[in-house]
Design a protein around this motif. Structure first.
Motif, PDB file in Angstrom:
ATOM      1  N   UNK A 141      -5.991   7.694   4.284  1.00 55.29           N
ATOM      2  CA  UNK A 141      -4.681   8.209   4.690  1.00 55.29           C
ATOM      3  C   UNK A 141      -4.655   8.415   6.208  1.00 55.29           C
ATOM      4  N   UNK A 142      -5.719   8.938   6.759  1.00 59.48           N
ATOM      5  CA  UNK A 142      -5.791   9.114   8.215  1.00 59.48           C
ATOM      6  C   UNK A 142      -5.783   7.759   8.921  1.00 59.48           C
ATOM      7  N   UNK A 192       0.863  -1.177   0.000  1.00 59.86           N
ATOM      8  CA  UNK A 192       0.000   0.000   0.000  1.00 59.86           C
ATOM      9  C   UNK A 192       0.900   1.228   0.000  1.00 59.86           C
ATOM     10  N   UNK A 193       0.805   2.019  -1.068  1.00 55.33           N
ATOM     11  CA  UNK A 193       1.656   3.200  -1.214  1.00 55.33           C
ATOM     12  C   UNK A 193       0.768   4.437  -1.245  1.00 55.33           C
ATOM     13  N   UNK A 194       0.904   5.287  -0.225  1.00 56.90           N
ATOM     14  CA  UNK A 194       0.232   6.582  -0.230  1.00 56.90           C
ATOM     15  C   UNK A 194       1.206   7.565  -0.848  1.00 56.90           C
ATOM     16  N   UNK A 238       3.763   7.394   2.409  1.00 57.50           N
ATOM     17  CA  UNK A 238       3.755   6.188   3.247  1.00 57.50           C
ATOM     18  C   UNK A 238       3.845   4.963   2.376  1.00 57.50           C
ATOM     19  N   UNK A 239       4.618   4.005   2.854  1.00 61.75           N
ATOM     20  CA  UNK A 239       4.729   2.709   2.208  1.00 61.75           C
ATOM     21  C   UNK A 239       4.424   1.678   3.283  1.00 61.75           C
ATOM     22  N   UNK A 296      -1.253  -1.335  -4.392  1.00 60.16           N
ATOM     23  CA  UNK A 296      -2.296  -0.308  -4.378  1.00 60.16           C
ATOM     24  C   UNK A 296      -1.623   1.038  -4.153  1.00 60.16           C
ATOM     25  N   UNK A 297      -1.797   1.949  -5.089  1.00 61.80           N
ATOM     26  CA  UNK A 297      -1.231   3.291  -4.993  1.00 61.80           C
ATOM     27  C   UNK A 297      -2.359   4.265  -4.708  1.00 61.80           C
TER      28      UNK A 297
END
Length: 141
Positions: free
Chosen positions: A86-87, A21-23, A102-103, A54-55
């Motif tokens: 994101x939160x 999961x990549x923000x 974030x990763x 998932x980006x």
């Protein structure tokens, strides 16, 4: 979040798979695009380790669809316009009202196994692959 067609995506729908999961901030962030490009270039290795990418960004589904025209990313682009996800993953700074890079590695049972957030995207793709292999020693590639 929502995929490029506006369809709802949940982590539960990927249960049984590992999730990277990549923000990321947006397709306007050069560092984010470098990170996603490096991960995307190694997509088959992640796939061989039963891992989906998932980006996630605050970009709208339509803008995500348009950004795919700029280049092929081997990741599911997810829209999180209100920063709710994101939160949830501490990838948004409410005090500064800004997104964080974030990763996050989530295992097939849905447990967060590793996470890094901060001002710069995490670019060590070898580390991510090694970490997934560490908790999936039966996977060989």
């Amino acid at each position: 979040g929502l995929d490029i067609n506006g369809k709802r995506i949940t982590l539960a729908s990927f249960r049984g798979k590992n999730v990277l999961l990549v923000f990321y901030l947006s397709d306007q962030c050069v560092h984010c695009m470098e990170q996603l490009g490096a991960i995307s270039n190694r997509h088959s290795e992640f796939e061989n380790l039963n891992t989906v990418i998932l980006a996630v960004s605050a970009t709208t589904p339509k803008a995500n669809k348009d950004s795919l025209k700029l280049g092929a990313f081997n990741a599911v682009l997810v829209s999180d316009v209100d920063h709710q996800n994101a939160r949830r993953f501490a990838s948004y700074d409410d005090f500064e009202e800004m997104e964080l890079h974030s990763t996050i590695l989530i295992d097939a049972q849905g447990r967060v196994r590793w996470k890094r957030s901060g001002g710069e995207p995490f670019g060590d793709v070898d580390y991510l692959l090694a970490e997934i292999k560490r908790w999936n020693p039966w996977r060989t590639e």
